[in-house]
Design a protein around this motif. Sequence first.
Motif, short mmCIF file in Angstrom:
data_model
loop_
_atom_site.label_atom_id
_atom_site.label_comp_id
_atom_site.label_asym_id
_atom_site.label_seq_id
_atom_site.Cartn_x
_atom_site.Cartn_y
_atom_site.Cartn_z
N ALA A 16 38.94 46.94 55.15
CA ALA A 16 38.94 47.18 53.71
C ALA A 16 38.71 48.65 53.37
CB ALA A 16 37.86 46.33 53.03
N THR A 27 42.37 40.44 52.67
CA THR A 27 43.41 41.09 51.87
C THR A 27 43.71 40.30 50.61
OG1 THR A 27 44.43 42.08 53.83
CG2 THR A 27 45.81 41.87 51.87
N LEU A 29 40.79 40.63 48.12
CA LEU A 29 40.76 41.93 47.45
C LEU A 29 41.87 42.03 46.40
CD1 LEU A 29 40.00 44.29 50.47
CD2 LEU A 29 38.44 43.63 48.64
N TYR A 41 31.83 41.20 55.69
CA TYR A 41 33.06 40.83 56.38
C TYR A 41 32.82 40.70 57.87
CZ TYR A 41 37.74 41.28 58.39
OH TYR A 41 38.88 41.07 59.12
N LEU A 46 31.13 45.05 50.64
CA LEU A 46 32.30 45.67 51.26
C LEU A 46 32.31 47.18 51.08
CD1 LEU A 46 35.19 43.19 50.42
CD2 LEU A 46 34.03 43.51 52.60
#
Length: 213
Positions: A119, A62, A65, A31, A108
């Motif tokens: 995250a 977001t 995920l 990320y 992540l």
Amino acid sequence: MAESRGPYKKGVQRRQEILEAAQQVFGKFGYVGGSLQQIADQVGVSRAALVRYFPDKESLLTALLQQWEADNTERAQSKPGLENIRGLMNVVRFNVEHRGSIELFLTLATEASNPAHPAHAFMAERYKDSKAYFLGELMQAISSGEVRPMHESHARREIEGLFALLDGLQIQWLLDPQADIVSMVQYHLDTTIARWKGTMLGAGQPIEMAAGR
């Protein structure tokens, strides 16, 4: 009505293309290292066009995920106990067919150890909820007599170890794509369940373990 469907459908398709590109970019560069421009380039749109769908990198993460969570929920088993634990193989098989999914998750998971990472809360809660869920499945298997009795604290350690094993084997597979990750995980999952049952895998049928072991 027909005229409004075209642009809407195209917008949904473009949004999905952006999410798929983000999965690849974040999976490869993380990320922190991945950028909206890299994602836009991969989709073949301008950065300005991309931010019409996702105004910033955090909102894109977001959405990614949330989609990942929904996909995993779909692959959940419906039968309780050991059947649900064996169902972890469905996730492994999916990851083999969608390499970017596990690349994203493991990248992540490492990055998000930093509390400042966007995250962090999601990944920490995901691990907590997943371990609690499968602990419940193991306790159900114990209660129904599918496996030998064990104290809940022992069962919790078993589930923690199983998750560490799964992540470790999948990291090995990412480093060596020729490795047969499905067979590797299946072997260790079968061995773990056999041990829970009080048996051990041999060349043929499972062999009863010596008393007290």
